[in-house]
Enzyme design. Structure first.
Site, PDB file in Angstrom:
ATOM      1  CE  LYS A  49      -1.183  -2.534   7.467  1.00 45.49           C
ATOM      2  NZ  LYS A  49      -1.746  -2.252   8.797  1.00 45.49           N
ATOM      3  CD  GLN A  93      -1.741   0.448  11.177  1.00 43.40           C
ATOM      4  OE1 GLN A  93      -2.283  -0.161  10.251  1.00 43.40           O
ATOM      5  NE2 GLN A  93      -0.648   0.003  11.757  1.00 43.40           N
ATOM      6  CG  ASP A 116      -6.310  -6.196  11.568  1.00 42.27           C
ATOM      7  OD1 ASP A 116      -5.246  -6.569  11.076  1.00 42.27           O
ATOM      8  OD2 ASP A 116      -6.600  -4.991  11.738  1.00 42.27           O
TER       9      ASP A 116
HETATM   10  N1  GUN Z   1      -0.519  -2.201  14.049  1.00 45.62           N
HETATM   11  C1  GUN Z   1       0.567  -3.001  13.940  1.00 45.62           C
HETATM   12  N2  GUN Z   1       0.240  -4.170  13.345  1.00 45.62           N
HETATM   13  C2  GUN Z   1      -1.083  -4.110  13.076  1.00 45.62           C
HETATM   14  C3  GUN Z   1      -2.001  -5.026  12.462  1.00 45.62           C
HETATM   15  O1  GUN Z   1      -1.666  -6.138  12.052  1.00 45.62           O
HETATM   16  N3  GUN Z   1      -3.284  -4.585  12.356  1.00 45.62           N
HETATM   17  C4  GUN Z   1      -3.678  -3.358  12.819  1.00 45.62           C
HETATM   18  N4  GUN Z   1      -4.971  -3.036  12.690  1.00 45.62           N
HETATM   19  N5  GUN Z   1      -2.857  -2.500  13.395  1.00 45.62           N
HETATM   20  C5  GUN Z   1      -1.565  -2.868  13.517  1.00 45.62           C
END
Ligand code: GUN
Length: 282
Positions: A49, A93, A116
């Site tokens: 990311k 996360q 998200d």
């Molecule tokens: N862990 C796995 N996929 C995601 C996601 O799309 N967002 C977040 N915050 N954590 C994750």
């Protein structure tokens, strides 16, 4: 011959467009990512990311905490980020360590910075058919990929395996809002194979070897959200790609399918939140 739903190619196209758009911005959007503990998969995701954001010029700030961090410390950090005008998007996360109440943490994020789309305000709007500030990244990425290849879901039977808050649940609602007939299967589902075989579009988001060639509809669409290392150390998804791909009309590879689309959606969402906060028209 099956068509490969190429997430890398679409990612490159969409991010190239986004870079052009960002070139006109006097100030760059900023994404803050909170990473707790040292889950190896989470570290890789967060690193990807950060790298993608940097390539675009989006400012990213990864805030690392040890697994022993207290809930209060995280809540204080989120509060600080909520009030920081330079921060446009906040991502915590997942998963978080057991001693931390995930819901409490997510609910503390300001909905207008919730990149998200997981907070009750954004998730609730999704559920009622109102527009949330942004849509959850993985479901959004999957729909962008289906759209790119002209795969219509209106009136189709879409079967999702997996009921997580990150993928299964929001994706089901987004598909329902597009007039698909949606079935969600999970670990307690009886006769899984009978259901998956009727799927015009089968989406598996489980994270283990699950979908074999006798579980899919001939000439259907298969989307694989799972990604993990098998016993030989090879990266694979939920779907037995080699055998299933000979039955399908469209299929995503792993890696290179849904994964790049999730990161792309995160970048798009960060810029969308920046625009909303600055009341720009895109
Ligand atoms: N862990 C796995 N996929 C995601 C996601 O799309 N967002 C977040 N915050 N954590 C994750």
């Amino acid at each position: 011959m099956t068509v490969i739903l190429d997430g890398k190619k679409l990612r490159d196209e969409l991010l190239e467009k986004l870079a052009v758009k960002l070139a006109s911005y006097p100030v760059m959007p900023k994404l803050a990512v909170i990473l707790v503990g040292d889950n190896p998969a989470s570290k890789i995701y967060v690193n990807n990311k950060k790298k993608t954001a940097e390539k675009l010029g989006i400012i990213s700030d990864v805030i690392n905490y040890p697994a022993t961090v207290s809930e209060n410390e995280l809540l204080e950090k989120i509060n600080e980020l909520n009030n920081d005008k330079a921060v446009n998007a906040i991502l915590v996360q997942l998963p978080l360590p057991e001693h931390i109440d995930k819901t409490k943490i997510i609910n503390a994020i300001s909905p207008i910075k919730d990149v998200d789309g997981f907070t009750p305000e954004n998730f609730g709007k999704l559920l009622t058919g109102e527009k949330p500030y942004v849509y959850p990244c993985t479901p959004k990425g999957i729909l962008l990929l289906l759209d790119k290849y002209g795969i219509e879901v209106d009136g189709k039977h879409v079967v999702i395996v997996g009921r997580s808050n990150i993928v299964g649940k929001p994706l089901a609602i987004m598909l329902l809002n597009r007039n698909a007939t949606v079935t969600i299967c999970h670990s307690h589902t009886k006769n899984l194979q009978e259901i998956t075989k009727t799927a015009d579009v089968l989406i598996s988001a489980v994270g283990e070897k699950l979908i074999e060639d006798n579980m899919v509809k001939i000439n259907g669409v298969v989307v694989d959200v799972g990604i993990f290392k098998d016993e030989t150390g090879k990266t694979r998804g939920d779907v037995d790609f080699a055998n299933v791909s000979s039955k399908t009309a469209f299929i995503t590879p792993v890696p290179g399918g849904v994964g790049p689309m999730t990161i792309t959606s995160l970048m798009l969402n960060t810029v969308e939140l920046f625009d909303i906060q600055n009341q720009k028209k895109s």
